[in-house]
Design a protein around this motif. Sequence first.
Motif, mmCIF file in Angstrom:
data_model
loop_
_atom_site.group_PDB
_atom_site.id
_atom_site.type_symbol
_atom_site.label_atom_id
_atom_site.label_comp_id
_atom_site.label_asym_id
_atom_site.label_seq_id
_atom_site.Cartn_x
_atom_site.Cartn_y
_atom_site.Cartn_z
ATOM 1 N N ARG A 15 10.299 26.790 57.422
ATOM 2 C CA ARG A 15 11.137 27.024 56.119
ATOM 3 C C ARG A 15 11.342 26.134 55.136
ATOM 4 N N SER A 16 11.643 24.727 55.733
ATOM 5 C CA SER A 16 11.731 23.645 54.866
ATOM 6 C C SER A 16 10.648 23.270 54.024
ATOM 7 N N PRO A 45 14.400 19.870 58.187
ATOM 8 C CA PRO A 45 15.106 20.646 58.800
ATOM 9 C C PRO A 45 16.013 19.957 59.764
ATOM 10 N N THR A 55 17.238 22.740 56.021
ATOM 11 C CA THR A 55 17.350 23.997 56.563
ATOM 12 C C THR A 55 18.319 23.780 57.782
ATOM 13 N N ALA A 69 19.826 25.409 53.080
ATOM 14 C CA ALA A 69 19.482 26.850 53.381
ATOM 15 C C ALA A 69 20.053 26.791 55.112
ATOM 16 N N LEU A 119 20.032 30.521 59.264
ATOM 17 C CA LEU A 119 18.431 31.024 59.470
ATOM 18 C C LEU A 119 18.269 31.698 60.782
ATOM 19 N N LEU A 145 17.927 31.793 52.691
ATOM 20 C CA LEU A 145 16.974 31.344 52.004
ATOM 21 C C LEU A 145 16.858 31.735 50.575
#
Length: 206
Positions: free
Chosen positions: A17-18, A95, A140, A178, A181, A192
């Motif tokens: 996600r990062s 992350p 993240t 973020a 998560l 996000l």
Amino acid sequence: MANILHVDSSPRSERSRSRRLAREFMDAWLNSHPDDAVTYRDLRLTPVPHITEEWIAADFTPPEALTGDMAELLAFSDELVNEFLAADHCVFSVPMHNFGMPSNFKAYIDQVVRVGHTFLLENGQFSGLAEGKKVLLITTRGVEYGPGSPFEGWDCLEPGLRYAFRFMGVKDFQFIQATGLDLGDDAERRGLNTAQSRLRELVSSW
């Protein structure tokens, strides 16, 4: 026209996600700044070696006294340092792993924080050599670390990153986080969306 250094550090590829957030930011940035030049480095594909006793000895040897073997030990670090110093803007996606940065990004920091290159030591005083650079750190986190959360005060990622870059002279920081998560679909979506909204705003103001 600016030089942009973009570094991804997650060991994940498409599931990261990062990386996704950094890619979305870079796509939007280049759409608005098409003439900028980008140097990209993926620490998953080009792992950074951890420093060794021999590396440390070479790093603290005056350039004119370096042997061929010493110069070879420092060659990859020289490449990383030159990329960093040449950049006007830096985008790092990092992350959180076990409350801090991934080991590959810590290895990156160790290879870039170099006496005589990114900082000076004179008369017992340290001074950074990377002033004037803008650094964006996209992080993240699986849970929340803010006030009132069970993990308040456990965040070792942002302080570690902030102090490492400040030591090298960076004063202009942006942290986009973020969070939450891994706390369910709704929390992931909120985390996000919040980060994406802040990154969109940054495209026009960074």
